[in-house]
Write an enzyme that holds these catalytic residues in place. Structure first.
Site, PDB file in Angstrom:
ATOM      1  N   CYS A   1     -25.800 -12.656 -20.947  1.00 47.08           N
ATOM      2  CA  CYS A   1     -25.500 -14.489 -20.647  1.00 47.08           C
ATOM      3  C   CYS A   1     -26.619 -14.018 -19.540  1.00 47.08           C
ATOM      4  CB  CYS A   1     -24.304 -14.138 -20.201  1.00 47.08           C
ATOM      5  SG  CYS A   1     -23.781 -13.153 -18.573  1.00 47.08           S
TER       6      CYS A   1
ATOM      7  N   CYS B   1     -23.047  -7.175 -18.744  1.00 46.88           N
ATOM      8  CA  CYS B   1     -21.781  -7.796 -18.257  1.00 46.88           C
ATOM      9  C   CYS B   1     -20.021  -6.325 -18.623  1.00 46.88           C
ATOM     10  CB  CYS B   1     -20.598  -8.848 -18.389  1.00 46.88           C
ATOM     11  SG  CYS B   1     -22.190 -10.069 -17.387  1.00 46.88           S
TER      12      CYS B   1
ATOM     13  N   CYS C   1     -27.726  -9.666 -16.222  1.00 48.51           N
ATOM     14  CA  CYS C   1     -27.026  -9.396 -17.074  1.00 48.51           C
ATOM     15  C   CYS C   1     -27.571  -9.100 -18.391  1.00 48.51           C
ATOM     16  CB  CYS C   1     -25.290  -9.831 -17.969  1.00 48.51           C
ATOM     17  SG  CYS C   1     -25.102  -9.836 -19.434  1.00 48.51           S
TER      18      CYS C   1
ATOM     19  N   GLY D   1       0.726  -0.952   0.119  1.00 47.27           N
ATOM     20  CA  GLY D   1      -0.320   0.150   0.617  1.00 47.27           C
ATOM     21  C   GLY D   1       0.858   1.092  -0.037  1.00 47.27           C
TER      22      GLY D   1
ATOM     23  N   CYS E   1     -19.164 -12.373 -20.004  1.00 51.66           N
ATOM     24  CA  CYS E   1     -20.189 -12.963 -20.330  1.00 51.66           C
ATOM     25  C   CYS E   1     -19.907 -13.922 -21.963  1.00 51.66           C
ATOM     26  CB  CYS E   1     -20.647 -11.128 -20.962  1.00 51.66           C
ATOM     27  SG  CYS E   1     -22.028 -11.504 -21.489  1.00 51.66           S
TER      28      CYS E   1
END
Lengths: 293, 258
Positions: A244, A266, A241, A32, A272
């Site tokens: 899909c 998606c 979605c 970080g 997808c």
């Protein structure tokens, strides 16, 4: 090989790659923490992923398989250009399949498919400093990181709740890494924040213009900041979605006409397509025969 | 008041190159006491205040502060982390220009709540109710809690700055010309408010001002500075009613009597 002058493998010269690798190693050692590095001019404008490209170039080997996504998609300009760039200067294998890739360079998304050990996710970062919009002085933000003074980050979240009644930050949602440094996860939607937590893959972040590299090593704790009475929540979508039929994925809104028509699909195109190949179908998916014609 | 002082200053000097900022200042400050530092522009008041509040490194001398555990610590031997922690919990600093002490782009509530969040408060509801409580204590309507300070008048900003500083219950507050730039009636209200808060909370305060009326109203003791030196030091009423030094006499006699 001809005698003609050519690009070094993966465009950057070996000394530069070495410098970047040292920065990456330091970043991994201090999860970080933003490590300054001597960012180079790249043959693309700032904002197009110069940081991510440099990180990828530094870690890329001839055996690697590269995938590049832009907002989850493999076929948008940024993704296509960067993929073509590395095919040209490194001649590496490329793929669009998340599970086949060893290095995935991304702009603003984490793939839906769970990343596994050995994979590296490289983020393109515009502004690496999570405190920047509240504290413009670099000297001061560095000091705040050094002394772990992160109260200001909650001031931002407080403002969100005061103005909107809930935490309205939806992307670049600040996280605390390994219980120490507060980090900007690049402008990924907060939907992806939980995927960073204890990820098996190595996550590297490169900011070219700001000249910073930071990292989240595998199996590292990544906690999204919140209030006790306003806990962190990810986006939820009312419908699956349209292509899909997937639930629990991040969806993009696509406007279809100027009469209010729209569809939600998606954002991760590979995910997808993979689902559609396995026979999943959403409400607006065209029948297969028509698509083949 | 107790027998032990809160702040002990010994032989404090600050030089800007060969020029004197302030020279050889020594005094003690007790809990609940308000000390005024007066003098004309360039007399070293603000330099002294900055040296005391660790905003400016003095050239020589020591500033010792009695921490909450009762031990005296030299401020310039504290680590930076300890010093900054002290500044945002046990101390307050009220700037002359509120824009220097406030975050102008975040709401009043967040301005007051910032110190609470900095010391680890993570409950939005509690932070907000504390902030709204403090806003009403400094006479700002609680319906203004979500407004940004730039929508506030000068007097309101100054009161907001005071609330922001007092929310963590500090024991010592530094004020640099707290009434500068405010019109007279607003000044009077602000002074009244500060006097009330100082009494209620038992705060110790060091107030820098060029306005003797402010010193008269707020402070128990005062120091008169000239050219970087403290030339007279005593109880406020004594100094103002019976000034000994010629310069102090000049200062006192130059107040307009209306």
């Amino acid at each position: 090989m001809t005698d003609l002058a050519t690009y070094n493998f993966a465009y950057l010269d070996e000394q530069t790659k070495r410098m970047i690798r040292r920065a990456i190693l330091k970043a991994i050692a201090i999860p970080g923490y933003q490590v300054p590095f001597a960012s180079r001019e790249m043959p693309m404008p700032y904002g197009w992923g110069t940081g991510g490209v440099q990180v990828t170039a530094a870690i890329l080997g001839p055996d690697d398989v590269l995938k590049v996504i832009d907002q989850g998609a493999d076929d948008t300009t940024n993704a296509v250009s960067i993929r073509a760039f590395f095919q040209k200067v490194a001649n590496v294998a490329v793929t669009t399949h998340t599970r086949d890739a060893t290095i995935i360079q991304t702009r603003h998304r984490i793939p839906e498919e769970k990343l596994t050990e050995g994979q590296v996710l490289v983020y393109q970062v515009p502004i690496p400093e999570p405190l920047r919009f509240l504290e413009p002085r670099e000297t001061e933000t560095r000091k705040m990181h050094a002394l772990e003074e992160y109260g200001l980050m909650h001031v931002k979240l407080y403002e969100d709740i005061a103005r909107n009644g809930h935490i309205a930050t939806t992307y670049a949602y600040p996280v605390k890494v390994a219980g120490r440094y507060v980090m900007d996860p690049s402008p990924t939607p907060k939907f992806d924040n939980p995927k960073m937590h204890m990820s098996e893959a190595l996550q590297l972040f490169g900011a070219g213009r700001e000249k910073r590299i930071y990292a989240v090593p595998p199996h590292t704790e990544v906690v999204s900041l919140d209030f006790e009475d306003y806990p962190f929540e990810i986006q939820k979508f009312e419908q699956p979605c349209a292509l899909c039929g997937a639930h629990d994925v991040y969806l993009d809104e696509v406007v279809l006409d100027d009469k209010g028509g729209r569809m939600f699909v998606c954002s991760d195109t590979d995910h997808c397509e993979d689902r559609r190949d396995h026979g999943h179908a959403g409400a607006m998916l065209a029948p297969k025969k028509e698509a083949a014609e | 008041m107790t027998d032990t002082p809160l702040l002990k200053v010994g032989g404090l000097s600050k030089f800007y190159g060969s020029r004197i900022g302030c020279k050889d200042v020594s005094f003690e400050l007790w809990p609940g006491e308000v000390l005024a530092i007066v003098g004309e522009s360039g007399s070293g008041k603000t330099t002294l205040l900055n040296c005391l509040s660790t905003r400016l490194m003095p050239t020589t001398g020591s500033v010792e502060y009695r921490m909450r555990d009762g031990n005296f610590r030299d401020l310039y031997h504290l680590s930076e982390a300890e010093r900054r922690f002290l500044m945002r919990t046990d101390w307050g600093f009220v700037h002359q220009n509120p824009a220097d002490g406030l975050r102008m782009t975040v709401s009043a509530g967040a301005n007051v709540g910032e110190r609470l969040m900095a010391v680890g408060d993570r409950h939005y509801g509690n932070i907000r109710s504390t902030a709204s409580d403090w806003l009403s204590r400094v006479e700002i309507g609680t319906d203004r809690i979500d407004d940004q300070p730039r929508a506030f008048s000068g007097g309101m900003r100054q009161r907001l700055q005071i609330a922001r500083n007092l929310v963590t219950g500090p024991r010592l507050v530094f004020m640099d010309e707290p009434t500068g730039g405010l019109d007279v009636s607003v000044q009077a209200r602000l002074l009244d408010l500060v006097r009330g808060l100082v009494n209620d909370l038992g705060l110790a305060a060091i107030v820098v001002t060029h306005d003797l009326a402010v010193a008269r109203l707020l402070s128990h003791r005062m120091m008169v500075m000239k050219d970087g030196y403290v030339i007279e030091h005593g109880l406020t009423d004594r100094v103002l009613d019976d000034p000994r030094e010629p310069y102090t006499q000049l200062l006192v006699s130059s107040i307009l009597q209306v």
